[in-house]
Design a protein around this motif. Structure first.
Motif, PDB file in Angstrom:
ATOM      1  N   THR A  98       0.835  -1.190   0.000  1.00 49.34           N
ATOM      2  CA  THR A  98       0.000   0.000   0.000  1.00 49.34           C
ATOM      3  C   THR A  98       0.880   1.255   0.000  1.00 49.34           C
ATOM      4  O   THR A  98       2.077   1.181   0.318  1.00 49.34           O
ATOM      5  N   SER A 145       4.671  -4.013   9.809  1.00 39.27           N
ATOM      6  CA  SER A 145       4.425  -3.266   8.579  1.00 39.27           C
ATOM      7  C   SER A 145       5.469  -3.538   7.511  1.00 39.27           C
ATOM      8  O   SER A 145       5.158  -3.489   6.325  1.00 39.27           O
ATOM      9  N   GLU A 147       0.879   3.569   2.134  1.00 41.15           N
ATOM     10  CA  GLU A 147       1.353   3.791   3.500  1.00 41.15           C
ATOM     11  C   GLU A 147       2.597   2.947   3.781  1.00 41.15           C
ATOM     12  O   GLU A 147       3.556   3.411   4.407  1.00 41.15           O
ATOM     13  N   GLN A 148       2.588   1.679   3.313  1.00 36.40           N
ATOM     14  CA  GLN A 148       3.752   0.821   3.520  1.00 36.40           C
ATOM     15  C   GLN A 148       4.965   1.352   2.763  1.00 36.40           C
ATOM     16  O   GLN A 148       6.092   1.313   3.268  1.00 36.40           O
ATOM     17  N   ALA A 194       5.560   4.440   2.116  1.00 34.51           N
ATOM     18  CA  ALA A 194       6.029   5.633   2.842  1.00 34.51           C
ATOM     19  C   ALA A 194       6.862   5.246   4.049  1.00 34.51           C
ATOM     20  O   ALA A 194       7.866   5.887   4.362  1.00 34.51           O
TER      21      ALA A 194
END
Length: 441
Positions: A116, A159, A118-119, A121
């Motif tokens: 994703t 994560s 977010e991952q 980032a």
């Protein structure tokens, strides 16, 4: 509840393992158990993936043309005890229906590499840190508690683990996070890192990597005794010991409590590592004789003897008589005026105290001629008097300088130079007295 979070994370990792091996029914059960213990967004997303894969499998199985009884039996067998043939059947159905690659393992690997924004980032932030900026890597403060370090590592490890994050550089970021946790979770290594700012396990840091105690729940006895490992633990070892399992299946092996070999395998068809512990604790000979008690206490005896020799002269020496008290101004207490023989400094002493002092007896013996004791005493009087005069003279000159600068201003425009001359000609009493005494020019 917050107390069930650890158990929920363990169930989540087991659910991921079951999904990777094709046991969707068991993966669903453990994922639901994780949500029941502590609800997390990772568990919800994993449950959605499992449900979608299970729905896809049953749809493909129903369209394959097999009889309803055979399909029901195969579905029941897959739920109760998934076999390698069941996993192959699902892979075959998915490849035939979707036009994807025929290799089911390649499809599973492709799913694992999803990520994703977010991952991505998180990977970018971690990799932007230097390899030894452990606090920045874990995003914690330097004075944080150990619980905050564990919490930050748990969040980042889940994560960034390669089985969950397929972003470019996730493997390197996961290794950086594991290294930072391995150093900061150990009090000795963290103290050494705070002092030097470098890796405490490097060859130049003076600390052996075997000094680390590992993450919570890690016991050296579990992995072959208390000798430790000569090399640092890999990120996979650290992650699996911290979470009580692993993403993709983990197995530890060794030859028992006294075996110097430690081995670990990760995932089906994954990699396997083996290490040999070289710093095994050597057994002491049973016939070794203990050292003599006298030899052990000999340094203490020598220290006591040297201390006693240093103190011995002061035990028999007479206590020197302090100098008589004096003042530079007369008062009721200091009622006798005297004057030093060198600079002529006037000072006052108490008549009763001075007459009973050894200096008065010295004067009586020498016929009021100064002796060594009086000369030493008057040098002390002159030193204190001149030091005070120097201080007053310096302050007076600084005050004159400030008054002159204030009058002249920045560029001297509109300055009353007559007033400036009067300021410069104004005498400083203490400086005048020092000139009379010949101490300054």
């Amino acid at each position: 509840m917050e107390s069930n979070k650890d158990e929920a994370l363990k169930c989540l990792t087991i659910a991921q393992n079951r999904r990777n091996t094709g046991d969707l029914a068991a993966a669903r059960r453990f994922c639901q158990k994780s949500l029941a213990l502590f609800s997390t967004s990772e568990a919800e997303r994993l449950l959605e993936l499992i449900e979608s894969e299970a729905a896809s499998d049953s749809a493909q199985a129903s369209s394959s043309g097999s009889s309803s009884a055979g399909a029901s039996a195969s579905a029941s067998a897959a739920e109760t005890h998934p076999s390698s043939s069941g996993a192959r059947q699902r892979h075959t159905a998915s490849t035939s229906g979707g036009g994807e690659k025929a290799n089911g393992n390649a499809t599973g690997a492709q799913k694992k590499r999803d990520y994703t924004p977010e991952q991505a980032a998180v990977v970018k932030r971690v990799r932007s840190c230097k390899v030894t900026e452990y606090y920045e890597i874990l995003s914690v403060k330097k004075d944080c508690e150990e619980a905050e370090i564990k919490k930050a590592y748990r969040k980042l490890a889940l994560s960034l683990h390669p089985d969950k994050n397929g972003a470019p550089g996730a493997d390197e970021a996961f290794k950086l996070v594991s290294k930072a946790f391995q150093v900061l979770s150990d009090s000795q290594k963290r103290a050494a890192y705070d002092r030097h700012g470098s890796d405490p396990e490097s060859r130049f840091s003076g600390m052996s990597s075997s000094a680390g105690r590992g993450p919570p729940g890690f016991s050296p006895a579990t992995f072959g005794g208390g000798g430790g490992f000569e090399g640092e633990l890999s990120p996979e070892d650290l992650f699996n010991m911290f979470f009580g399992g692993g993403m993709g299946g983990t197995g530890f092996g060794g030859g028992g409590p006294t075996s110097p070999v430690f081995s670990a395998s990760f995932g089906p068809g994954g990699f396997r590592t083996t290490r040999v512990r070289t710093n095994m604790q050597q057994e002491r000979p049973q016939n070794a004789e203990p050292r003599s008690m006298f030899l052990q206490l000999l340094p203490l005896f020598l220290l006591f003897a040297f201390s006693f020799i240093n103190v011995l002269p002061s035990l028999f020496a007479s206590t020197p008589t302090p100098d008589p008290r004096f003042s530079f101004s007369p008062s009721v207490r200091y009622n006798v005026e005297r004057q030093t023989g060198s600079l002529g400094v006037k000072y006052h002493v108490n008549s009763a105290e001075f007459s009973g002092h050894p200096i008065a007896a010295e004067l009586a013996r020498n016929g009021n001629n100064p002796g060594p004791e009086l000369s030493r005493f008057e040098k002390t009087v002159e030193k204190l008097f001149t030091q005070d005069l120097y201080t007053q003279c310096q302050r007076g000159m600084e005050q004159k300088e400030r008054l002159r600068d204030q009058e002249v201003g920045l560029f001297g425009i509109g300055t009353d130079w007559e007033k400036v001359k009067r300021i410069e000609a104004q005498p400083v009493e203490s400086c005048v007295q020092l000139r009379k005494m010949g101490l300054i020019k």
